[in-house]
Design a protein around this motif. Structure first.
Motif, PDB file in Angstrom:
ATOM      1  N   GLY A  62       0.812  -1.214   0.000  1.00 27.63           N
ATOM      2  CA  GLY A  62       0.000   0.000   0.000  1.00 27.63           C
ATOM      3  C   GLY A  62       0.845   1.263   0.000  1.00 27.63           C
ATOM      4  N   ARG A  63       0.444   2.229  -0.814  1.00 27.15           N
ATOM      5  CA  ARG A  63       1.169   3.501  -0.929  1.00 27.15           C
ATOM      6  C   ARG A  63       0.592   4.570  -0.006  1.00 27.15           C
ATOM      7  N   GLY A  64      -0.350   4.174   0.883  1.00 27.55           N
ATOM      8  CA  GLY A  64      -0.994   5.173   1.747  1.00 27.55           C
ATOM      9  C   GLY A  64      -0.235   5.466   3.033  1.00 27.55           C
ATOM     10  N   VAL A  89     -11.408   4.122  -2.704  1.00 28.88           N
ATOM     11  CA  VAL A  89     -10.065   4.668  -2.910  1.00 28.88           C
ATOM     12  C   VAL A  89      -9.872   5.861  -1.980  1.00 28.88           C
ATOM     13  N   ASN A  90      -8.781   5.789  -1.241  1.00 30.18           N
ATOM     14  CA  ASN A  90      -8.460   6.856  -0.302  1.00 30.18           C
ATOM     15  C   ASN A  90      -7.653   7.932  -1.032  1.00 30.18           C
ATOM     16  N   ALA A  91      -8.340   8.999  -1.407  1.00 32.76           N
ATOM     17  CA  ALA A  91      -7.681  10.111  -2.114  1.00 32.76           C
ATOM     18  C   ALA A  91      -7.698  11.352  -1.237  1.00 32.76           C
ATOM     19  N   ASP A  92      -7.586  11.135   0.077  1.00 28.43           N
ATOM     20  CA  ASP A  92      -7.690  12.272   0.995  1.00 28.43           C
ATOM     21  C   ASP A  92      -6.377  13.059   1.083  1.00 28.43           C
ATOM     22  N   GLU A  93      -5.276  12.369   0.925  1.00 23.18           N
ATOM     23  CA  GLU A  93      -3.925  12.964   0.924  1.00 23.18           C
ATOM     24  C   GLU A  93      -3.785  14.205   1.817  1.00 23.18           C
ATOM     25  N   GLY A  94      -3.862  13.961   3.118  1.00 23.02           N
ATOM     26  CA  GLY A  94      -3.782  15.089   4.048  1.00 23.02           C
ATOM     27  C   GLY A  94      -2.467  15.177   4.799  1.00 23.02           C
ATOM     28  N   GLU A  95      -1.614  14.181   4.676  1.00 23.63           N
ATOM     29  CA  GLU A  95      -0.364  14.171   5.447  1.00 23.63           C
ATOM     30  C   GLU A  95       0.523  15.353   5.057  1.00 23.63           C
ATOM     31  N   PRO A  96       0.881  16.216   6.021  1.00 24.14           N
ATOM     32  CA  PRO A  96       1.683  17.388   5.656  1.00 24.14           C
ATOM     33  C   PRO A  96       2.933  17.018   4.850  1.00 24.14           C
ATOM     34  N   LYS A 100       1.616  13.463  -3.904  1.00 25.07           N
ATOM     35  CA  LYS A 100       1.801  12.480  -4.973  1.00 25.07           C
ATOM     36  C   LYS A 100       0.456  12.051  -5.556  1.00 25.07           C
ATOM     37  N   ASP A 101      -0.569  11.928  -4.718  1.00 23.57           N
ATOM     38  CA  ASP A 101      -1.870  11.465  -5.220  1.00 23.57           C
ATOM     39  C   ASP A 101      -2.592  12.572  -5.996  1.00 23.57           C
ATOM     40  N   LEU A 102      -2.518  13.785  -5.483  1.00 21.24           N
ATOM     41  CA  LEU A 102      -3.215  14.876  -6.181  1.00 21.24           C
ATOM     42  C   LEU A 102      -2.630  15.120  -7.568  1.00 21.24           C
ATOM     43  N   PRO A 103      -1.288  15.216  -7.720  1.00 21.64           N
ATOM     44  CA  PRO A 103      -0.782  15.370  -9.092  1.00 21.64           C
ATOM     45  C   PRO A 103      -1.121  14.182  -9.982  1.00 21.64           C
ATOM     46  N   LEU A 104      -1.149  12.978  -9.397  1.00 21.95           N
ATOM     47  CA  LEU A 104      -1.502  11.809 -10.219  1.00 21.95           C
ATOM     48  C   LEU A 104      -2.930  11.956 -10.756  1.00 21.95           C
ATOM     49  N   MET A 105      -3.843  12.352  -9.879  1.00 21.34           N
ATOM     50  CA  MET A 105      -5.244  12.474 -10.324  1.00 21.34           C
ATOM     51  C   MET A 105      -5.436  13.661 -11.268  1.00 21.34           C
ATOM     52  N   THR A 106      -4.598  14.679 -11.108  1.00 25.95           N
ATOM     53  CA  THR A 106      -4.719  15.846 -11.978  1.00 25.95           C
ATOM     54  C   THR A 106      -4.177  15.542 -13.374  1.00 25.95           C
ATOM     55  N   HIS A 107      -3.028  14.851 -13.422  1.00 30.26           N
ATOM     56  CA  HIS A 107      -2.367  14.645 -14.717  1.00 30.26           C
ATOM     57  C   HIS A 107      -2.817  13.373 -15.422  1.00 30.26           C
ATOM     58  N   ASP A 108      -3.125  12.333 -14.644  1.00 27.09           N
ATOM     59  CA  ASP A 108      -3.402  11.045 -15.287  1.00 27.09           C
ATOM     60  C   ASP A 108      -4.570  10.333 -14.576  1.00 27.09           C
ATOM     61  N   PRO A 109      -5.740  10.986 -14.534  1.00 35.29           N
ATOM     62  CA  PRO A 109      -6.838  10.413 -13.738  1.00 35.29           C
ATOM     63  C   PRO A 109      -7.307   9.056 -14.264  1.00 35.29           C
ATOM     64  N   VAL A 216     -10.124  -0.784   1.237  1.00 36.38           N
ATOM     65  CA  VAL A 216      -9.730   0.631   1.150  1.00 36.38           C
ATOM     66  C   VAL A 216      -8.275   0.662   0.708  1.00 36.38           C
ATOM     67  N   ASN A 217      -8.023   1.312  -0.390  1.00 37.14           N
ATOM     68  CA  ASN A 217      -6.649   1.438  -0.894  1.00 37.14           C
ATOM     69  C   ASN A 217      -6.349   2.868  -1.307  1.00 37.14           C
ATOM     70  N   ASN A 218      -5.087   3.198  -1.208  1.00 36.67           N
ATOM     71  CA  ASN A 218      -4.594   4.519  -1.604  1.00 36.67           C
ATOM     72  C   ASN A 218      -4.613   4.679  -3.139  1.00 36.67           C
ATOM     73  N   VAL A 219      -4.627   5.920  -3.584  1.00 36.71           N
ATOM     74  CA  VAL A 219      -4.623   6.246  -5.020  1.00 36.71           C
ATOM     75  C   VAL A 219      -3.445   5.576  -5.746  1.00 36.71           C
ATOM     76  N   GLY A 220      -2.248   5.732  -5.171  1.00 36.44           N
ATOM     77  CA  GLY A 220      -1.045   5.186  -5.818  1.00 36.44           C
ATOM     78  C   GLY A 220      -1.085   3.669  -5.900  1.00 36.44           C
TER      79      GLY A 220
END
Ligand SMILES: Cc1cc2nc3c(=O)[nH]c(=O)nc-3n(C[C@H](O)[C@H](O)[C@H](O)COP(=O)(O)O)c2cc1C
Ligand code: SF4
Length: 438
Positions: A62-64, A89-96, A100-109, A216-220
């Motif tokens: 897991g990449r989360g 899919v856990n796309a919350d990406e809140g860890e300060p 990595k998940d937000l750019p992935l979803m923005t560029h290659d959803p 439940v799995n992370n975006v990556g």
């Protein structure tokens, strides 16, 4: 800015990031031209159990943050139980520090959408959700558009590509609470309740969303699946280490020349990543860094050659976490940085359990006292004692994570604390800030 040497440039292994720089990478047309949805066609011809076995064989973890083996998690879903199954899919990406998940979803959803369809088919889920953090408006827009495009092309909905498999995919925006990244709080939030962690057991594999079997799995994690289906487990394992296989997106931020995402085989070192990022900013020398977000214990310049994989980082006394390396220099103060992180944990603590709710509240106050020049030597013992009462005694990982920078900064940089307490460093906070706003 230093230029990376060819042997260091060769450390880059663009797999999940390989389409990011293509024009209109987020559109289905571009995606299809660049191998997109080929893995889905292949997967739908396979037996779902064989796909679970493939993911097990690849060693994908897991990449989360926790690195749990993905195939094993999918295998926990009971089959033939007559209940609906869900993929979330856990796309919350809140860890300060994590980006990595937000750019992935923005560029290659579409890589995520394709992964969702394959993973749902493997665990026999006919409904899937992507829970994306509320503030990520642009990424959510791209993702929703990709889902619409996938429906229009027959990759989602009824009888996908004539396979007889049905899947509905919903993109759900959260309201921006860090705790909703914790998987059980996320499920509560998705069900419409206040996001607070659930008691485990029972685990989501049997009692997840709507008390049904849920992965439940992370975006990556999920976006890795199409590549494993196309390339095979053996190819995936040519990257990374024996126990931490595959490529990983490392996000680098802080006092470096060229911050951003660098995808490398797991086990790359910070020394190599820094070279890829053009080195430290002029006039700055590395003092401390986080290997995987602010919930992971700080490391120092001594750890530049630690391979950034799950095992090696743990052996060095920290956690690989989200591979968010935040880099601080000799012009940054570890006491102040820790204080700012604690402010975050205090603010984001959901309040369900006493150690985290009260402990973070009090630690913020102790830091304010130290940083305003009114700290005492006993304050350092109080901080360690408070961490001792939070770590392992909190209801979820937020409390544990909050203690990481406190204990590690005291381990490596006690002198910086003493310099405030003994008057060698000028106070960073005023008396007004000592009291604080809340
Ligand atoms: C406070 C807290 C916040 C978390 N935030 C996230 C997050 O934003 N994204 C994520 O994928 N996992 C997050 N996790 C980890 C999840 O609980 C869970 O382990 C993960 O989604 C499982 O996916 P994986 O096996 O693919 O890594 C968080 C955990 C905690 C304790
Ligand atoms: S550790 Fe913190 S965030 Fe987690 S349940 Fe307890 S109060 Fe809530």
């Amino acid at each position: 800015m230093t230029t990376p040497r060819p042997e260091t440039l060769a450390k880059l292994t663009p797999v999940l990031t390989k389409r990011w720089l293509s024009p209109d990478a987020w559109r289905i047309g571009t995606y299809e031209k660049l191998d997109g949805y080929a893995a889905l066609r292949k997967a739908l011809k396979a037996h779902p159990d064989d796909l679970i076995q493939l993911v097990k064989d690849s060693g994908l973890r897991g990449r989360g943050g926790a690195g749990f083996p993905t195939g094993l998690k999918w295998g926990f879903i009971p089959q033939g139980d007559g209940k609906p199954h869900y993929l979330v899919v856990n796309a919350d990406e809140g860890e300060p520090g994590t980006c990595k998940d937000l750019p992935l979803m923005t560029h290659d959803p579409h890589s995520l959408v394709e992964g969702v369809i394959i993973a749902s088919y493997a665990i026999r889920a006919n409904r899937a959700y992507i829970y994306i953090r509320g503030e990520a408006v642009h990424a959510a827009r791209r993702l929703r558009n990709a889902v619409q495009e996938a429906y229009a092309k027959g990759y989602l909905g009824r009888n996908i590509l004539g396979s007889g498999f049905d899947l509905e995919l919903v993109v759900h925006s959260g309201a921006g609470a860090y705790i909703c990244g914790e998987e059980t709080a996320l499920l509560d939030s998705l069900e419409g309740f206040r996001g607070q962690p659930r008691l485990r057991p029972p685990f989501p594999a049997t009692h997840g969303l709507y008390a049904s079997p849920t992965v439940v799995n992370n975006v990556g994690t999920i976006a890795s699946v199409p590549y494993i289906v196309l390339g095979g487990a053996a190819w995936w394992k040519t990257m990374g280490t024996e126990k931490s296989s595959g490529p990983m997106i490392y996000s680098l931020s802080g006092r470096i020349a060229n911050p951003g995402q660098f995808e490398c085989s797991m086990g790359v070192t910070l020394r190599e990543l820094l070279e890829l990022a053009g080195g430290m900013q002029p006039g700055h020398n590395l003092k401390f860094w986080t290997p995987g977000g602010s919930s992971t214990p700080l490391l120092t310049a001594e750890h530049l050659d630690v391979p950034l994989d799950f095992e090696s980082v743990a052996a060095a006394g920290s956690i690989l976490g989200t591979t968010a390396t935040q880099i601080f220099s000799d012009q940054d103060c570890p006491v102040y940085a820790t204080y700012r992180w604690l402010e975050f944990y205090h603010h984001e603590s959901c309040g369900k359990c006493t150690p985290c709710r009260e402990g973070n509240y009090w630690m913020v106050r102790v830091y304010r006292r130290i940083l305003s020049g009114q700290g005492t030597h006993e304050d350092l013992d109080t901080l360690l004692d408070t961490c001792d009462n939070i770590l392992g005694r909190s209801f979820c990982g937020l409390g544990d994570g909050a203690t990481s920078s406190v204990t590690s900064s005291l381990q490596y940089f006690k002198q910086d604390y003493l310099d405030y307490i003994e008057g060698r460093t000028a106070p960073k906070l005023s008396d007004k800030q000592l009291v604080g706003a809340h």
